[in-house]
Design an enzyme around this catalytic site. Structure first.
Site, PDB file in Angstrom:
ATOM      1  CE  LYS A 192      -1.763   2.047   3.935  1.00 40.24           C
ATOM      2  NZ  LYS A 192      -1.551   3.498   3.968  1.00 40.24           N
ATOM      3  CG  ASN A 193       2.235   2.807   3.472  1.00 42.21           C
ATOM      4  OD1 ASN A 193       1.099   3.160   3.181  1.00 42.21           O
ATOM      5  ND2 ASN A 193       2.594   2.529   4.711  1.00 42.21           N
ATOM      6  NE  ARG A 217      -0.019  12.227   7.112  1.00 44.50           N
ATOM      7  CZ  ARG A 217      -0.333  13.485   7.424  1.00 44.50           C
ATOM      8  NH1 ARG A 217      -1.586  13.857   7.447  1.00 44.50           N
ATOM      9  NH2 ARG A 217       0.606  14.365   7.685  1.00 44.50           N
ATOM     10  CB  CYS A 262      -5.102   8.351  10.348  1.00 44.60           C
ATOM     11  SG  CYS A 262      -5.644   7.192  11.547  1.00 44.60           S
ATOM     12  NE  ARG A 299       0.195  10.820  10.171  1.00 40.53           N
ATOM     13  CZ  ARG A 299      -0.293   9.809   9.444  1.00 40.53           C
ATOM     14  NH1 ARG A 299      -1.567   9.519   9.506  1.00 40.53           N
ATOM     15  NH2 ARG A 299       0.496   9.125   8.622  1.00 40.53           N
ATOM     16  N   PRO A 300       2.387  17.027  11.182  1.00 39.73           N
ATOM     17  CG  PRO A 300       4.268  17.997  12.143  1.00 39.73           C
ATOM     18  CD  PRO A 300       3.254  16.917  12.355  1.00 39.73           C
ATOM     19  CB  ILE A 301       3.073  18.665   5.697  1.00 34.93           C
ATOM     20  CG1 ILE A 301       2.397  20.040   5.602  1.00 34.93           C
ATOM     21  CG2 ILE A 301       2.028  17.571   5.791  1.00 34.93           C
ATOM     22  CD1 ILE A 301       1.672  20.252   4.287  1.00 34.93           C
ATOM     23  CG  ASP A 302       7.704  20.416   9.911  1.00 30.55           C
ATOM     24  OD1 ASP A 302       6.934  19.463  10.069  1.00 30.55           O
ATOM     25  OD2 ASP A 302       8.854  20.437  10.386  1.00 30.55           O
ATOM     26  CD  GLN A 303      11.531  18.446   8.591  1.00 32.13           C
ATOM     27  OE1 GLN A 303      12.614  18.270   8.040  1.00 32.13           O
ATOM     28  NE2 GLN A 303      11.312  19.492   9.383  1.00 32.13           N
ATOM     29  CG  ASP A 329       2.717   1.669   9.387  1.00 34.22           C
ATOM     30  OD1 ASP A 329       2.996   1.879   8.191  1.00 34.22           O
ATOM     31  OD2 ASP A 329       2.437   2.570  10.191  1.00 34.22           O
ATOM     32  CB  ILE A 369       6.936   6.718  14.574  1.00 34.44           C
ATOM     33  CG1 ILE A 369       8.067   5.690  14.463  1.00 34.44           C
ATOM     34  CG2 ILE A 369       6.736   7.496  13.282  1.00 34.44           C
ATOM     35  CD1 ILE A 369       9.417   6.268  14.135  1.00 34.44           C
ATOM     36  NE  ARG A 422      -7.652   4.910   4.136  1.00 34.26           N
ATOM     37  CZ  ARG A 422      -6.758   5.273   5.050  1.00 34.26           C
ATOM     38  NH1 ARG A 422      -7.027   5.087   6.330  1.00 34.26           N
ATOM     39  NH2 ARG A 422      -5.615   5.786   4.693  1.00 34.26           N
TER      40      ARG A 422
HETATM   41  C1  EPZ Z   1       4.000   7.104   6.314  1.00 36.39           C
HETATM   42  O1  EPZ Z   1       3.294   8.169   6.942  1.00 36.39           O
HETATM   43  C2  EPZ Z   1       3.010   5.961   6.194  1.00 36.39           C
HETATM   44  N1  EPZ Z   1       1.881   6.392   5.361  1.00 36.39           N
HETATM   45  C3  EPZ Z   1       2.515   5.566   7.576  1.00 36.39           C
HETATM   46  O2  EPZ Z   1       1.720   4.404   7.397  1.00 36.39           O
HETATM   47  C4  EPZ Z   1       3.708   5.176   8.445  1.00 36.39           C
HETATM   48  O3  EPZ Z   1       3.239   4.940   9.755  1.00 36.39           O
HETATM   49  C5  EPZ Z   1       4.741   6.309   8.461  1.00 36.39           C
HETATM   50  O4  EPZ Z   1       5.107   6.661   7.116  1.00 36.39           O
HETATM   51  C6  EPZ Z   1       6.018   5.903   9.198  1.00 36.39           C
HETATM   52  O5  EPZ Z   1       6.560   4.776   8.583  1.00 36.39           O
HETATM   53  C7  EPZ Z   1       2.036   6.324   4.027  1.00 36.39           C
HETATM   54  O6  EPZ Z   1       3.080   5.934   3.523  1.00 36.39           O
HETATM   55  C8  EPZ Z   1       0.835   6.737   3.198  1.00 36.39           C
HETATM   56  P1  EPZ Z   1       6.320  10.212   8.468  1.00 36.39           P
HETATM   57  P2  EPZ Z   1       3.960   9.641   6.986  1.00 36.39           P
HETATM   58  O7  EPZ Z   1       6.348  11.462   7.652  1.00 36.39           O
HETATM   59  O8  EPZ Z   1       4.742   9.840   5.745  1.00 36.39           O
HETATM   60  C9  EPZ Z   1       6.644  13.564  11.783  1.00 36.39           C
HETATM   61  C10 EPZ Z   1      -0.146   3.058   7.599  1.00 36.39           C
HETATM   62  O9  EPZ Z   1      -0.664   2.506   8.577  1.00 36.39           O
HETATM   63  N2  EPZ Z   1       6.695  14.521  10.668  1.00 36.39           N
HETATM   64  O10 EPZ Z   1       7.432   9.216   8.317  1.00 36.39           O
HETATM   65  O11 EPZ Z   1       2.913  10.611   7.343  1.00 36.39           O
HETATM   66  C11 EPZ Z   1       5.292  12.864  11.884  1.00 36.39           C
HETATM   67  O12 EPZ Z   1       4.375  13.645  12.615  1.00 36.39           O
HETATM   68  C12 EPZ Z   1       0.325   4.475   7.725  1.00 36.39           C
HETATM   69  O13 EPZ Z   1       0.053   2.507   6.485  1.00 36.39           O
HETATM   70  C13 EPZ Z   1       6.970  15.858  10.935  1.00 36.39           C
HETATM   71  O14 EPZ Z   1       7.158  16.249  12.083  1.00 36.39           O
HETATM   72  O15 EPZ Z   1       4.951   9.456   8.220  1.00 36.39           O
HETATM   73  C14 EPZ Z   1       5.665  11.589  12.599  1.00 36.39           C
HETATM   74  O16 EPZ Z   1       5.744  11.841  13.990  1.00 36.39           O
HETATM   75  C15 EPZ Z   1       0.072   5.071   9.098  1.00 36.39           C
HETATM   76  N3  EPZ Z   1       7.009  16.735   9.891  1.00 36.39           N
HETATM   77  C16 EPZ Z   1       7.070  11.286  12.077  1.00 36.39           C
HETATM   78  O17 EPZ Z   1       7.566  12.511  11.538  1.00 36.39           O
HETATM   79  C17 EPZ Z   1       6.804  16.334   8.599  1.00 36.39           C
HETATM   80  O18 EPZ Z   1       6.863  17.190   7.691  1.00 36.39           O
HETATM   81  C18 EPZ Z   1       7.115  10.245  10.965  1.00 36.39           C
HETATM   82  O19 EPZ Z   1       6.161  10.626  10.010  1.00 36.39           O
HETATM   83  C19 EPZ Z   1       6.532  14.974   8.345  1.00 36.39           C
HETATM   84  C20 EPZ Z   1       6.491  14.078   9.391  1.00 36.39           C
END
Ligand code: EPZ
Length: 430
Positions: free
Chosen positions: A22-23, A93, A117, A122-126, A305, A327, A397
């Site tokens: 999926k991812n 997402r 979710c 879950r910010p998107i600053d990065q 996950d 995480i 999903r």
């Molecule tokens: C992906 O989410 C996956 N989703 C998630 O899977 C998975 O849990 C996660 O990666 C970690 O492996 C998809 O691939 C669609 P991150 P993502 O950015 O990209 C913080 C599932 O069950 N962060 O690696 O959103 C964030 O808040 C789902 O399949 C920032 O602070 O995860 C988190 O604490 C759930 N700023 C950490 O980093 C940012 O700009 C890791 O998030 C981005 C993230």
């Protein structure tokens, strides 16, 4: 609203085949936009996140053909308007991957803020940091993310936090930029490697995916390609845990054992037998399960996950286990549901203390999100009595044909639609 009805206490036995990841697929489908020709994608799982991703492409003007058997032909060249409407983007997402791909192709993108979710903040600053480093101007207004760039110039991107999504979006935006982009502190998940392999098969020049430094030399053009998605490591891990929870004996086929290393290690540690073959693993249990401690980490650590599913298994192990969620800051919402089934878990911030109770009991529960829903399915399979799981749209999903696959393993599970409740809540995206 659909429910799962599970009569627990039956050992899972037989074989199950894992579907496409999926991812990986939710990143690769948007990436098709970067090609100046049609792409053939294989091993695409029939899950609602895929349907939404394909629907977004279709609504934007792409030609999407389902060739059957998980194979799609997608021609995104007719897309002219780089906009993803709120109505579609809010369901998932991963809709934010359209930001990177549309910016990479059109130098502008307008995508609704993704649903989140509830796993905590879950910010998107990065993501925005990466786009800005490449020369884009990013604005958030009226729930839409608006980014544009006169030119995309290769750059140094250092992520303050390891982020799968931001790493993927940076790759998507940089593959057609001018010059060299170096991403440091990159995420190393298998789906990032899969995306890089897909883009390289289109003519991209990406090196180092799967390590924490990824180098991308921008190319002017990317051509259409054919590509098969890797198997889903989390779906595989979920069936491994389900087999262990029911003390069954299951051969899990179409896996890449290397992607499962951290899951295999933890299962072996608590007394589960894991036999590895080239593209399958066999799970069996012939003694009591024992406690352990586990911390979720970015790949190759134990995947977040798999945390809800593994925590459910630890309810059935002897002794006191400790689970630390490193995480996300709120990924224990399933604990209340497990307590209804007799679990003895206390949660303090990011730490859950799990007292092995040896047995769970069927009860009515509600899936709070995708992996928590999978955990409740596992609990229902292991529990004595009947478990009803509501809000199973979360589970569908990310797990293709989960009730058929489990029934084929001997589970007593059926899907029931509750009359008059067809209207679905806004699906929490993730
Ligand atoms: C992906 O989410 C996956 N989703 C998630 O899977 C998975 O849990 C996660 O990666 C970690 O492996 C998809 O691939 C669609 P991150 P993502 O950015 O990209 C913080 C599932 O069950 N962060 O690696 O959103 C964030 O808040 C789902 O399949 C920032 O602070 O995860 C988190 O604490 C759930 N700023 C950490 O980093 C940012 O700009 C890791 O998030 C981005 C993230």
């Amino acid at each position: 609203m659909d429910k799962f009805i599970i009569k627990g206490g039956r050992r899972l036995e037989g074989e199950v085949t894992i579907s496409g990841a999926k991812n990986a697929v939710v990143a690769i489908i948007p990436a098709v936009i970067l090609a100046d020709g049609p792409c053939i994608l294989e091993n695409i799982p029939d899950i609602s996140d895929v349907s939404i991703s394909l629907r977004i492409l279709y609504e934007m003007g792409a030609i999407v053909e389902n060739l059957g058997g998980g194979v799609y032909r997608i021609d995104a060249t007719p897309i002219k308007e780089p906009v993803v409407p709120y109505e579609l983007a809010r369901h998932m997402r991963a809709s934010y991957y359209f930001l990177g791909t549309l910016l990479g192709k059109f130098h502008r993108a307008r995508v609704a803020m993704p649903g989140g979710c509830y796993l905590g903040d879950r910010p998107i600053d990065q993501h925005l940091k990466a786009f800005t480093a490449l020369g884009a101007d990013c604005r958030l207004e009226n729930g839409m993310i608006d980014i544009s760039a006169d030119m995309l110039i290769g750059s140094q991107i250092y992520f303050d936090k390891i982020s799968v999504g931001a790493t993927i979006n940076a790759i998507l935006a940089a593959v057609r930029a001018t010059g060299l982009t170096v991403i440091e502190n990159a995420a190393k998940e298998p789906h990032i490697v899969d995306l890089a392999n897909f883009l390289n098969s289109m003519g991209a020049d990406i090196m180092g995916a799967g390590t924490d430094v990824i180098k991308i030399r921008g190319v002017r053009q990317l051509k259409g390609t054919s590509y098969a998605i890797i198997p889903d490591q989390i779906e595989a891990g979920t069936y491994m845990v389900a087999a262990a929870a029911t003390k069954g004996n299951v051969l899990i086929k179409n896996v890449i054992p290397k992607h499962l290393e951290s899951i295999t290690a933890k299962l072996a540690k608590i007394g589960v037998n894991v036999e590895e073959f080239d593209d399958s693993v066999r799970i069996s249990v012939d003694g009591p399960l024992v406690k352990t401690s586990v911390k979720t980490q970015p790949h190759p650590g134990f995947p977040t996950d798999m945390q809800p599913q593994f925590s459910t298994l630890l309810c059935l192990a002897e002794g006191t286990s400790i689970v630390t969620e490193e995480i996300f800051n709120n990924r224990f919402r399933y604990v209340d549901e497990l307590r209804r089934m007799g679990a003895d878990i206390s949660v303090e911030g990011r730490v859950a203390v799990i007292e092995g109770v040896g047995k769970l009991y069927g009860a009515p529960v509600t899936a709070p999100d995708l992996r928590a829903g999978a955990a409740l399915v596992i609990a229902g399979l292991a529990a004595a009595g009947v478990t009803e799981i509501d809000d199973i749209y979360h589970i569908e999903r990310g797990y293709e044909n989960i009730e058929q696959k489990l029934r084929a393993l001997g589970a007593d599970i059926e899907k029931r639609t509750v009359p008059g409740t067809a209207v679905r809540k806004d699906p929490a995206a993730m």
